[in-house]
Design a protein around this motif. Structure first.
Motif, short mmCIF file in Angstrom:
data_model
loop_
_atom_site.label_atom_id
_atom_site.label_comp_id
_atom_site.label_asym_id
_atom_site.label_seq_id
_atom_site.Cartn_x
_atom_site.Cartn_y
_atom_site.Cartn_z
N LYS B 112 0.79 -1.23 0.00
CA LYS B 112 0.00 0.00 0.00
C LYS B 112 0.82 1.28 0.00
O LYS B 112 0.35 2.34 -0.40
N ARG B 113 2.06 1.23 0.51
CA ARG B 113 2.83 2.48 0.66
C ARG B 113 3.85 2.58 -0.46
O ARG B 113 4.84 1.84 -0.45
N TYR B 115 6.37 4.40 -1.16
CA TYR B 115 7.81 4.54 -0.90
C TYR B 115 8.40 3.22 -0.39
O TYR B 115 9.56 2.91 -0.66
N MET B 165 10.90 10.16 -1.16
CA MET B 165 9.47 10.03 -0.86
C MET B 165 9.15 9.88 0.62
O MET B 165 8.03 10.12 1.04
N LEU B 166 10.14 9.47 1.39
CA LEU B 166 9.80 9.18 2.79
C LEU B 166 9.87 10.40 3.70
O LEU B 166 9.26 10.42 4.75
N VAL B 167 10.58 11.45 3.28
CA VAL B 167 10.73 12.59 4.18
C VAL B 167 9.50 13.48 4.15
O VAL B 167 8.75 13.51 3.18
N LYS B 168 9.31 14.21 5.24
CA LYS B 168 8.20 15.16 5.34
C LYS B 168 8.68 16.52 4.84
O LYS B 168 9.79 16.94 5.15
N GLY B 169 7.83 17.18 4.09
CA GLY B 169 8.16 18.53 3.63
C GLY B 169 9.21 18.51 2.54
O GLY B 169 9.60 17.46 2.03
N PHE B 170 9.68 19.69 2.16
CA PHE B 170 10.66 19.81 1.09
C PHE B 170 12.06 19.81 1.69
O PHE B 170 12.52 20.81 2.23
N GLN B 171 12.73 18.66 1.66
CA GLN B 171 14.04 18.55 2.29
C GLN B 171 15.13 18.35 1.24
O GLN B 171 14.95 17.66 0.25
#
Lengths: 306, 198
Positions: B112-113, B115, B165-171
């Motif tokens: 389902k995920r 990433y 794909m796994l990080v939050k926000g624009f890193q």
């Protein structure tokens, strides 16, 4: 208006460590899903729920494992860099649909408020959780201080944005300043507090000094830190994570084990501080505050309004 | 370049293997003793994953480095490749055994995920490469070995994408890995190969 909610978690309730460990072994013996059926099993497992809820996190856990992207996206960055944030003097601009708009200094606010302790579960959207003993006052009291006008429907919050003291803001990880918001009835709920301290000490900067919101039934990012502005409006305010990725972070962001984050399940969580071999625990509806807050969302489809 | 290449030739391969696996044990020990912070499982997962990506970049850099600068690291390519696979395996094991633990959720996550699906696909692509990283396989497979090991390219892209794909926000950091890997792959395109500088 405020003080309707009686804290059911206090120091007196905290399970002695030895007893906690003992119970934990019994829990383990019951199998991995023991926690799921707690409510259904009734009285005999009340202690199990308590044991799960009240294992307090340590000062180190709470102050070194933080998200505060203004200081960097690593969990250790806030503890490393937030020290340089100036928090004295501090004032909060309260504006919008209020009778007494203006700049309220911390001294002014604290003088008018009565501090109390609230031990709350804290659940991050990243599927980890802690238990934190906060000191603070009900947000409803602060709103009453400014005088909420009849037409107000929402409360918007803004975090300090000071690039010279916030190295993380050099990158556009989010659209600074950080913004959050609540519906007025959520904001006036007695569980929603403005925290000024943890463990009986003033809030460390990385935890959102000198004044932060704590909304225990929502994912942690709703509990906006280092607040400099509170605006009462009649429109749903834009919020940072929703602006960054609305598909993943809704305006409500209530803790809900049945509504997954698109990239990970929210059915379980890991308690911080359990070490390398800590398993996951089932996540509770509204982070365990269902009895208190479910009525706020009656008639709403929580999978739509997530 | 020649003196450097000469010196590199004297480094025993077993030493590189030995030094290469040391961080795995050291990190695990740090996790046990609290040196990785209050949430050692995630920290360990990330450390292993990032080391794997770094080793993948190093492995992909061998050929362009030789073409463009004359630096010859060919002797070490199998080591870095296998160490990369070792750290990907450690990363996966931490996720399976220490992080998620529940078989049902592991399977659901893989399906389902996106990433996680992409990360698993990268791991699966690396499997035949690890298995055939020995002299016997090279001899048996002949030219097919070279073809097979081009799977490194999609695997590297999937690995980098998994991180983005796994990080939050624009890193920034995951995007740097993706850019470096993309660049190393672009350098392999035929027209560029004629631009030999060395």
């Amino acid at each position: 208006m405020a003080h309707r909610w009686k804290n059911n978690l206090s120091d007196g309730d905290v399970t002695p460590y030895a007893a906690f460990l003992n119970r934990r072994q019994i829990m383990a013996g019951l199998g991995g899903t023991a926690g799921l059926g707690l409510a259904a099993l009734g009285g005999t497992t009340a202690w199990a729920d308590t044991a799960r809820a009240l294992e307090p996190n340590s000062w180190d856990d709470v102050t070194t494992y933080c998200n505060f992207y203004e200081f960097g996206t690593g969990k250790g960055d806030p503890a490393a860099y937030a020290g340089q944030m100036t928090t004295k003097p501090w004032s909060v601009e309260i504006d919008g649909l209020v009778d007494r708009p203006g700049s309220y200094s911390m001294a002014q606010i604290l003088e008018a408020m009565t501090l109390e302790e609230r031990i709350y579960r804290f659940r991050c959207v990243e599927a980890w959780s802690m238990v934190v003993p906060w000191q603070g006052f009900e947000l409803a009291d602060l709103l009453a201080l400014a005088g909420v006008q009849g037409g107000a429907k929402y409360v918007a919050f803004e975090t300090l944005y000071r690039p010279s003291e916030m190295p993380g803001t050099a990158y556009k990880v989010l659209d600074w300043p950080y913004r959050e918001g609540l519906r007025l009835d959520e904001a006036q709920h007695p569980l929603a507090i403005m925290a000024t301290g943890i463990f009986g000490k003033p809030l460390p900067n990385q935890n959102g000094a000198p004044l932060r919101l704590v909304v225990p039934w929502k994912y942690g990012f709703k509990s906006i830190k280092s607040i400099v502005r509170i605006t009462l409006t009649d429109q749903e305010p834009p919020t940072s994570w929703n602006m960054a990725n609305g598909r993943e972070y809704g305006f409500y962001s209530n803790v809900n084990p049945k509504v997954d984050h698109p990239r990970w399940s929210q059915a379980t969580e890991r308690r911080i501080g359990g070490g390398l071999f800590a398993g996951r625990e089932p996540t509770l509806m509204f982070n365990g505050y269902k009895d208190e807050v479910a009525s706020l969302y009656e008639g709403m489809d929580l999978a739509q309004n997530f | 370049m020649r003196p450097i290449n000469e010196a590199l030739r004297r480094i025993p391969i077993w030493l590189v293997y030995g030094l290469g696996v040391l961080p795995a044990g050291a990190l695990f020990y740090q996790g046990l003793t609290g040196a990785l912070g209050p949430e050692p499982i995630k920290a360990l997962e990330h450390e292993y994953g990032e080391l794997a990506l770094q080793l993948l970049v190093l492995t992909l850099a061998v050929t362009p480095l030789r073409r463009l600068t004359g630096l010859n690291l060919m002797r070490f390519r199998r080591v870095t490749g296998l160490l990369c696979f070792f750290y990907v395996s450690c990363h996966l094991l931490v996720w399976l055994v220490l992080d998620v633990q529940l078989l049902g959720q592991i399977l659901a996550d893989i399906l389902k995920r996106p990433y996680i699906t992409i990360g698993m696909a990268g791991f699966v692509l690396l499997l035949p490469l690890a298995v055939t990283s020995n002299n016997l396989s090279v001899r048996r497979l002949g030219p097919k070995w070279r073809q097979l090991h081009k799977l490194t390219y999609p695997a590297a892209l999937l690995g980098a994408l998994h991180y983005v794909m796994l990080v939050k926000g624009f890193q920034l950091q995951p995007l740097i890995y993706l850019a470096v890997i993309a660049l190393l792959l672009v350098l392999r395109l035929a027209p560029l190969q004629r631009l030999k500088l060395a």
